[in-house]
Write an enzyme that holds these catalytic residues in place. Structure first.
Site: not given
Length: 340
Positions: A33, A82, A155, A159, A184-185, A199
């Site tokens: 960005r 991603v 969120y 998703k 992914p977890v 995360s």
């Protein structure tokens, strides 16, 4: 080798995907960005694994804006999507997350289709699979979808709706474009730069002594390096087209067991990490006044287990032991001056 676009190259997962692609010999283009972050990104990547600088191109593009995406995907064989829209503050409505997430995915897919890209690998999340369900004893699989009609956080809803929109686009308007999704977890692992990925904040706060007791729940975790590896396998394997893949190392893990692993692996350097788990009733009461705990209300008292058997069977993917990842995460945070 091939030319691959990675969206969100300065992000935690995105930067590791860029590094894995470069290490595998691919030519990489990545979006940011803010173009002013390019020198820092190149520095992080070169420090981790030196590469021919000509094989990496950094271009500006924002998921919330239409311009730049045709140029970003031009001449690319594959796209690893991603990047995900981010907000500077807590959203006042679900639409603040859901609309940008859905429109951002569709923007990338349209540009990829029009450029003749062969396959897009979309980074989704466990949040699109295992949220809003009643308690169960069996692990979640790729056949499951989060229940967006239940009372779930914005969120996870964003998703889920973004991924469903992606699959509908491929079916109705894809024009031969292939899609695979990676889920992914909780993503842990070492940092490439000094950023503060959301995360990793749980481990950081434990090291800083800001988690007096652990919330009572369990979920899956996975190493960011293994997530990047799964993206590459989903990109190249003929078996991955049209498939969803969960990324999880082993089974669910209680938060308190993360803290115990820190104590076992780091000794006195993890002295501030908690040693006990909150009672469920107390955590529920705390959620009435603590917004962060409130977001966990569907998880309290539960173990949200998931399985990566499909990725292991179809793609030969294997995750490293999560205890090693927890140690590597903490060592990396401490090396960057985070958690001291």
């Amino acid at each position: 080798m091939t030319r691959v676009l990675v969206t969100g190259g300065t992000g935690f997962i995105g930067s590791w995907c860029v590094l894995a692609l470069l290490d595998a010999g691919h030519t990489v283009r990545t979006t940011v960005r803010d173009p002013r972050r390019e020198p820092a990104l190149r520095s992080w990547l070169q420090a981790a694994a030196p590469f021919d600088d000509d094989r990496l191109t950094v271009v500006p593009a924002d998921l919330g804006q239409p311009h730049g995406w045709d140029e970003a995907v031009a001449d690319c064989d594959f796209v690893l999507h991603v990047a995900s829209p981010t907000l500077r503050q807590t959203p006042t409505s679900d639409d603040e997350l859901m609309i940008p997430a859905r429109e951002g995915v569709l923007r990338v897919l349209r540009a990829a289709r029009d450029a003749g890209v062969r396959r897009v690998v979309l980074t989704s999340a466990f949040g699109a699979i295992g949220i809003g369900h009643p308690p169960r004893s069996t692990p979640f699989t790729e056949e499951d979808w989060t229940d967006v009609d239940s009372d779930i956080p914005p969120y996870q809803r964003s998703k889920t709706l973004a991924e469903r929109a992606a699959w509908r686009f491929i079916e109705d308007d894809g024009g031969g474009l292939e899609l695979a999704t990676v889920h992914p977890v909780g993503v842990l692992g070492p940092l490439l730069g000094p950023d503060d990925p959301p995360s990793l904040r749980l481990v950081r706060r434990m090291l800083e002594g800001r988690v007096p007791a652990c919330p009572p729940f369990g979920m899956g975790y996975v190493d960011v390096r293994d997530v990047a590896d799964l993206h590459l396998r989903a990109m190249t394997s003929p078996k991955a087209a049209g498939e969803r893949f969960l990324a999880v190392a082993g089974h669910s893990m209680r938060v308190v067991d993360i803290a115990r692993t820190l104590h076992e692996r780091l000794g006195e350097r993890a002295a501030k990490a908690p040693t006990r788990e909150l009672p469920v009733w107390f955590a529920r009461a705390l959620g009435l006044v603590n917004p962060e705990v409130r977001l966990l209300r569907h998880q309290l008292g539960r173990d949200l287990d998931a399985t990566s058997a499909k990725a292991e069977r179809l793609l030969g993917w294997r995750a490293r032991p999560i205890q090693d990842t927890i140690e590597d995460t903490a060592e990396s945070l401490l090396a960057h001056g985070i958690g001291n």
